[in-house]
Scaffold this motif. Structure first.
Motif, PDB file in Angstrom:
ATOM      1  N   CYS A  45      -4.189  -6.426  -4.777  1.00 24.82           N
ATOM      2  CA  CYS A  45      -4.027  -5.088  -4.200  1.00 24.82           C
ATOM      3  C   CYS A  45      -4.084  -4.023  -5.303  1.00 24.82           C
ATOM      4  O   CYS A  45      -4.749  -2.994  -5.181  1.00 24.82           O
ATOM      5  N   CYS A  92      -6.037  -0.508 -11.874  1.00 26.04           N
ATOM      6  CA  CYS A  92      -6.839  -1.584 -12.449  1.00 26.04           C
ATOM      7  C   CYS A  92      -7.174  -1.254 -13.906  1.00 26.04           C
ATOM      8  O   CYS A  92      -6.976  -2.072 -14.813  1.00 26.04           O
ATOM      9  N   CYS A 140       1.962   0.223  -4.793  1.00 30.96           N
ATOM     10  CA  CYS A 140       0.790   0.773  -5.506  1.00 30.96           C
ATOM     11  C   CYS A 140       0.975   2.239  -5.904  1.00 30.96           C
ATOM     12  O   CYS A 140       0.697   2.605  -7.058  1.00 30.96           O
ATOM     13  N   GLY A 171       0.851   2.630 -10.055  1.00 29.95           N
ATOM     14  CA  GLY A 171      -0.350   3.262 -10.623  1.00 29.95           C
ATOM     15  C   GLY A 171       0.013   4.234 -11.742  1.00 29.95           C
ATOM     16  O   GLY A 171      -0.325   4.029 -12.921  1.00 29.95           O
ATOM     17  N   GLU A 197       0.831  -1.215   0.000  1.00 30.84           N
ATOM     18  CA  GLU A 197       0.000   0.000   0.000  1.00 30.84           C
ATOM     19  C   GLU A 197       0.863   1.261   0.000  1.00 30.84           C
ATOM     20  O   GLU A 197       0.558   2.239  -0.667  1.00 30.84           O
ATOM     21  N   LYS A 204      -7.555  -3.388  -6.778  1.00 36.16           N
ATOM     22  CA  LYS A 204      -8.514  -2.650  -5.942  1.00 36.16           C
ATOM     23  C   LYS A 204      -8.454  -1.152  -6.239  1.00 36.16           C
ATOM     24  O   LYS A 204      -9.376  -0.403  -5.965  1.00 36.16           O
ATOM     25  N   GLN A 205      -7.299  -0.714  -6.762  1.00 36.19           N
ATOM     26  CA  GLN A 205      -7.122   0.724  -7.016  1.00 36.19           C
ATOM     27  C   GLN A 205      -7.601   1.012  -8.433  1.00 36.19           C
ATOM     28  O   GLN A 205      -7.043   0.508  -9.397  1.00 36.19           O
ATOM     29  N   GLU A 206      -8.596   1.852  -8.532  1.00 34.30           N
ATOM     30  CA  GLU A 206      -9.270   1.982  -9.829  1.00 34.30           C
ATOM     31  C   GLU A 206      -8.337   2.399 -10.957  1.00 34.30           C
ATOM     32  O   GLU A 206      -8.348   1.821 -12.042  1.00 34.30           O
ATOM     33  N   ASP A 207      -7.444   3.380 -10.681  1.00 31.68           N
ATOM     34  CA  ASP A 207      -6.589   3.864 -11.790  1.00 31.68           C
ATOM     35  C   ASP A 207      -5.635   2.771 -12.274  1.00 31.68           C
ATOM     36  O   ASP A 207      -5.445   2.564 -13.468  1.00 31.68           O
TER      37      ASP A 207
END
Length: 1199
Positions: free
Chosen positions: A1011, A1019, A908, A912, A904, A1014-1017
């Motif tokens: 993990c 993903c 990420c 990202g 985290e 889960k993070q929209e950008d």
């Protein structure tokens, strides 16, 4: 239709064909004639009579060939619409042509025979056996007319087997009908072929010595050759019982024909196919008859005769075939012996080994290499490896290897009997060199297997050869080295011998230590050899390099006699500073650099593999290194750091945290002083100051010798190399107990993973800020305003090195240049090398920092934002060839070694923005490539030559693979996938693609993958990149992404509420991928599977997918309805997975791309005939059109 009409048309056609084939015709005239002929074939209703008229014997061969082509066209494209009587008329006339419409066997052109047999085969494919039950009888009757007809019948049978079995160029049901009928009649067919072969060979043997009978003998010979060729087309797939029938009569005949010069190549070909057969072991047992006296005698005498006649291409081809036959025989023996088949070691096994050894000692390097795999199988075999006959051959094999390891036989030279053979086998010296290197590696493997059976003999031979080389005078040969007068080049006789001997001794000695018990090792002999090598002095860099390898090979003996270690160290240290001419100002050649690098890596290897042995001599080693480091100019930065790495490796053996930390602090003190000085801080954090400090803004008049800022560059390199070496090598003890006792252990992470502290952490983190500043500065050098600041000499300083370009384009390096030229020829190349190495090394440090310093690194305050503002700074201007290593050596290892606790906070936030950026960048690059291939403008050619475009395109491909590989490594668990993802990322484009690609069932997302998803950008970026990449023109990347990444990612987001547009987009992306890559079997299978998975999983929830399907060209809507209704009705019994998938593949076939050669091909439609066998309940998917010609079982061609 009148005869005049036919004659008139034929006259026009003859004129047109003459124009087409006349070299003097103008292009316009030729095109008109071609158009006339093609239109005639497509549209004219009287093709058959015209074709037959043109095919008459009175016409010229070209015209006859065209006439027959017309008939072939009619059968291929018009057969389904022809009335029955016209089919019969055509068939009878074609059989008439075979009977009496061709010239005699020796006069007729081969292309006429070929097209005539093709016409018959095309008719057979459409009508046999249902409507033409007597076809085989008719062929048999024709063959009784004479040699001419028999040869044509052979051609027909061969062509039929090729189309039906080998190439499978017809619909499944027809193929099955024909193949099963062939199989039912195989006894007759084989008997026919064997009788024809036997009779014609007998006649040929009787008549060949009689000059008056010469033409007849030749005719019989031709039929014999045709029979052998046809047999070759059948032996591959018929039941083995046909091959071994009648006490292996066929094999016996083939063996006897090996001594018949005109027929021997065909016979060897058949024999090879027969002996290479796989299948049930029990069925293969009769093949052992080839180890019998008769067969062995035939094979050996044929080999001796062929070899005795000197190098003639025909005989050489035959020898290669014979060699393959012996190899295949060996493989069969290895498969059968020791299985449940009760096969004994053949009585002639010794004879077999002798003859096989003769091929291994033949002058042809190609023949020698062909035998290696079989030797390996024999030496590995559990029964044969204990056979006294094989054990007696081991020394002979090793003796032969001593000769075979010597690199001679270059096609351009004449210094060995092998050269002459190499001219047949290799196009160039580079080609031969590549072959020889892989041949040598293969020999190394086999020699090691041989030494397992007899380790001492190998060692004794190595010792003799080594002693001989140490005393032999140096022969540099005609090619003088540019390194210095009287030194060897890589082609010098002395070096070639040294090189071979070194490879031999390395292979056998390492195997001896693995195989023999400690007490049996001949320690005294080994130490004697080591002393001879240590006392040997030479100024020749190539020979010295071999000497160093021998020192390393013999080093394990020192573990028995540690008192010899100081001598070994002095030898190695003397070579670290090797120069041909002391104090020379000229740039070092690669050969010299290689020696120095070799000595450094030998020291590192010794410290890595035998640290306990070296530990007592640590002080001596440390003093040696200090002395060398005290003179700034004596060693290159890389050499200095290699020696420091060796010290760090030994310090790991202190197993005492405080002591090792103090040592590392002392070792790194000079680096810290330099790196943290105010001047260096200014230089590292300001691009302008940096350019000026390294001298890249100068204009230099003598680009070879003048380099005023070389020392400044070397200081930066020294610091970076040292940090890298320490981070890479400093470690805590592997055993937890030792780590606890030495003060390295810190406790456990919440996940239960033990935590350790690295003694280098404090030193390295002190230097970390400046390292990030350097990386940021280096990235900023690519800004246009900074590039403009580079001096005239260095305008291209940030470009790739030529060597890198050649590697990416797959261009071979000229052989000699490698060793004789200076490493960097000009100061520009030196600058390019500096920037390239510096960039790579900085990222290697970041990639190694995680595994090395663990939690101490991951918890550096604000690490994610620090990395984003340095390593990922100014990415827009960073070229692809710099971005690739960054992803591979920094991002991938960092992510893989990061514990879940820091996902985290570190991974990420970093990945990202990175994935979002990479998707944008790659999409733009591929758009440019696709536009370029559509436009191919001429104007851009000047400033962007083709080679540059190819390079850019290849780089985009490699970068794409790197990015998709990174995504796969981050997201997908590596069960069953690891082997592929970590395979060479720059794998060749034509890497063999697997066609069976059901992805590993256990391709699940990793914790990190979940993990990230889960993070929209993140993903969105990863999903879009994965699915867009399917239609980028890189097959390798497409196949890997499809099989490993796409489905696990999509499966993860299925439970959420996907927008209908998004679902349609995913599905469309896969179909687009099929359009681009459908021509490659591997990609097609993977993409079809993925499309099928998506459709099955999502169609019940999203009706939009059906709308996408309806847009596929040529889709059969009723068939789609059928598929959908089954899919949506859960009560229906599920059809087998394979059947559903096949149905789906037929539905989407309209969007599967075809190779360019098939895109514009006219479709051939062959209708299915009524089934020969009991009709299974028809499946709902069978083609409605299958039997609409309604001819039923009435026979079309009556005898």
């Amino acid at each position: 239709m009148s005869a005049e009409q036919v004659s008139g048309l034929c006259e026009q056609l003859v004129k047109a064909v003459t124009v087409i084939m006349d070299p003097a015709s103008t292009q316009r005239y030729r095109l008109e004639a071609l158009k006339f002929c093609e239109e005639f074939k497509e549209k004219c209703p009287i093709c058959v009579p015209c074709g037959l008229k043109l095919a008459e014997k009175t016409q010229t061969a070209i015209v006859r060939h065209f006439g027959l082509q017309i008939l072939e066209h009619v059968v291929k494209y018009r057969w389904n619409n022809m009335p029955r009587l016209e089919k019969v008329y055509l068939k009878n006339n074609v059989m008439g042509l075979i009977s009496s419409g061709t010239q005699s066997i020796l006069e007729e052109e081969s292309h006429i025979k070929d097209v005539l047999s093709r016409i018959v085969v095309e008719m057979i494919k459409r009508e046999w056996p249902q409507h033409w039950p007597d076809m085989l009888k008719e062929l048999d009757t024709l063959s009784k007319q004479g040699e001419t007809q028999t040869e044509l019948v052979m051609f027909i049978l061969l062509r039929l087997a090729e189309d039906v079995v080998t190439f499978q160029t017809l619909p499944t049901q027809r193929r099955r009908d024909i193949q099963q009928t062939l199989t039912q009649n195989m006894e007759k067919i084989f008997s026919f072929l064997l009788t024809a072969l036997q009779q014609n060979v007998n006649k040929y043997r009787l008549m060949k010595t009689d000059l008056a009978q010469e033409p007849k003998a030749q005719a019989n010979c031709r039929v014999g050759i045709a029979a052998l060729n046809t047999l070759a087309g059948y032996i591959d797939w018929v039941a083995l019982s046909h091959i071994t029938a009648d006490n292996c009569k066929l094999l016996e005949m083939l063996c006897l024909l090996l001594n018949e010069p005109e027929l021997q190549v065909g016979a060897a070909e058949c024999l090879l196919i027969a002996v290479s057969r796989k299948g049930k072991l029990e069925d293969r047992k009769p093949l052992m008859v080839l180890f019998g006296d008769v067969a062995m005698h035939c094979i050996l005498s044929a080999a001796q005769t062929a070899d005795g006649e000197g190098l003639v291409e025909k005989h050489y081809v035959f020898l290669k075939r014979l060699c393959q036959v012996l190899c295949a025989l060996g493989s069969q023996l290895c498969a059968l012996l020791g299985s449940d088949c009760n096969v004994e070691t053949p009585a002639n096994f010794g004879k077999y080994l002798e003859s096989f050894l003769a091929f291994t000692t033949h002058p042809s390097q190609f023949l020698r290499s062909s035998t290696q795999i079989t030797w390996g199988a024999l030496f590995r075999h559990e029964v044969l490896s204990r056979d006294p006959l094989l054990l007696a051959v081991v020394p002979k094999y090793l003796r032969a290897s001593m000769t075979n390891l010597v690199k001679v036989g270059f096609p351009s030279k004449a210094d060995s009997p092998s050269c002459e053979y190499s001219r047949f086998d290799f196009d160039s010296d580079e080609d031969f060199n590549a072959f020889f290197n892989s041949f040598r590696a293969q020999q190394g493997e086999v020699m090691r297997m041989a030494c397992r059976l007899d380790p001492l003999t190998g060692f004794q031979m190595a010792g003799e050869w080594l002693k001989y080389q140490l005393t032999a005078p140096v022969d540099t040969g005609p090619t003088n080295s540019k390194t210095g007068e009287g030194l060897c080049s890589i082609f010098s006789p002395s070096f070639v011998q040294w090189d071979a001997m070194t490879f031999f001794s390395e292979s056998v000695i390492s195997q001896m230590f693995r195989t023999m018990d400690k007490d049996e090792i001949p320690v005294n002999d080994g130490i004697d050899l080591l002393q001879l090598v240590l006392n040997f002095e030479t100024k020749d860099p190539l020979i010295l390099s071999c000497v160093l390898t021998n020192v390393s090979a013999l080093f394990p003996f020192v573990t028995y006699r540690p008192e010899y270690l100081p001598q070994v160290l002095s030898k190695l240290f003397a070579s670290v500073t090797f120069e041909v001419v002391e104090e020379s100002k000229a740039p070092r050649t690669r050969a010299v650099k290689n020696v120095r690098r070799h000595a450094c890596s030998s020291i590192i290897k010794m410290c890595r593999d035998y640290p306990q042995l070296v530990l007592p001599n640590f002080e001596m080693l440390y003093n040696h290194v200090k002395q060398l480091l005290s003179n700034e100019l004596l060693l290159t930065q890389m050499e200095k750091c290699a020696l420091m790495e060796a010290l760090v490796l030994i310090s790991n053996q202190f197993k005492d945290y405080e002591r090792q930390k103090a040592f590392l602090e002392e070792l790194m003190a000079p680096v810290a002083g330099l790196w943290l000085s105010p001047e260096m801080q200014r230089v590292l954090s300001d691009p302008e100051a940096f350019i000026s400090y390294v001298g890249a803004d100068n204009k230099i008049s003598d680009p070879v010798l003048e380099d005023p800022s070389g020392l400044n560059r070397s200081r930066i390199s020294f610091c970076v190399y040292t940090i890298l070496g320490v981070v890479k090598r400093a470690r805590w003890p592997a055993a937890t107990e030792e780590a606890k006792a030495g003060g390295f252990f810190l406790g456990y992470l919440p996940s239960g993973t033990p935590m350790y502290r690295n003694p280098c952490t404090e030193q390295v983190l002190k230097l970390f800020d400046n390292l990030l500043a350097l990386i940021r500065t280096h990235n900023n050098l690519y800004m246009p305003e900074m590039v403009a600041r580079l001096g005239d000499t260095f305008a291209k300083a940030l470009d790739m090195l030529e060597v890198e370009k050649n590697a990416i384009l797959g261009l071979p390096q000229p052989l000699l240049e490698l060793y004789d030229s200076p490493v960097y020829k000009t100061v520009l190349e030196r600058m390019q090398g500096f920037f390239c190495t510096l960039y790579d090394n900085c990222f290697h440090i970041l990639g190694n920092a995680g595994p090395s310093m663990q939690q101490d690194f991951y918890t550096v305050e604000g690490l994610a934002s620090q990395l984003l503002s340095s390593a990922f700074n100014n990415l827009n201007n960073i070229p692809d060839y710099r971005l690739r290593p960054m992803l591979r050596v920094f991002v991938k290892p960092l992510v893989l070694s990061c514990p879940a606790e820091y996902y985290e906070t570190l991974v990420c936030p970093m990945l990202g923005p990175l994935f979002t950026y990479l998707h944008m960048r790659l999409s733009q690059k591929w758009q440019v490539i696709n536009q370029r291939s559509m436009l191919c403008e001429d104007d851009a050619a000047d400033d962007n030559p083709e080679s540059q475009e190819m390079l850019e395109e290849q780089l985009v491909r490699l970068l794409t693979r790197e990015v998709m590989d990174l995504a796969t490594v981050c997201c997908v668990s590596k069960k069953g996938v690891e082997q592929n993802t970590t395979a060479a990322v720059d794998g060749d484009d034509d890497e063999a693609m697997a066609t069976e690609v059901t992805p590993p069932a256990n391709a699940e997302l990793t914790e990190l993958g979940k993990c990230l998803m889960k993070q929209e950008d993140v993903c969105t970026a990863v999903l879009i990149t994965a699915y867009t990449s399917l239609s980028w023109k890189d097959t390798l990347s497409c196949q890997r992404t499809t099989t490993q990444l796409c489905w696990p990612l999509l499966k993860q987001v299925l439970p959420g509420n996907l927008l209908p547009d998004a679902v349609s987009w995913f599905f469309t992306s896969v179909l687009k991928g099929l359009q681009v890559h459908g021509q490659h079997d591997g990609c097609m299978a993977a993409l079809v599977h993925l499309a099928f998975q998506i459709y099955e999983a999502l169609r019940p929830r999203y009706g939009e997918l059906k709308a996408v399907m309806e847009q596929i060209p040529d889709i059969q809507l009723d068939s789609l309805e059928q598929f959908d209704s089954k899919l949506l009705n859960p009560t229906l019994q599920k059809v087998a997975d394979k059947r559903r998938k096949d149905h789906f593949k037929r539905l989407i076939s309209g969007c599967i791309g075809k190779p360019i050669g098939e895109q514009f091909r006219k479709e051939v439609h062959i209708r299915n005939l009524p089934s020969l066998f009991k009709k299974v309940k028809p499946s709902l998917e069978t083609d409605v059109l299958e039997n609409e010609d309604g001819e039923g079982f009435n026979v079309l061609f009556e005898p």
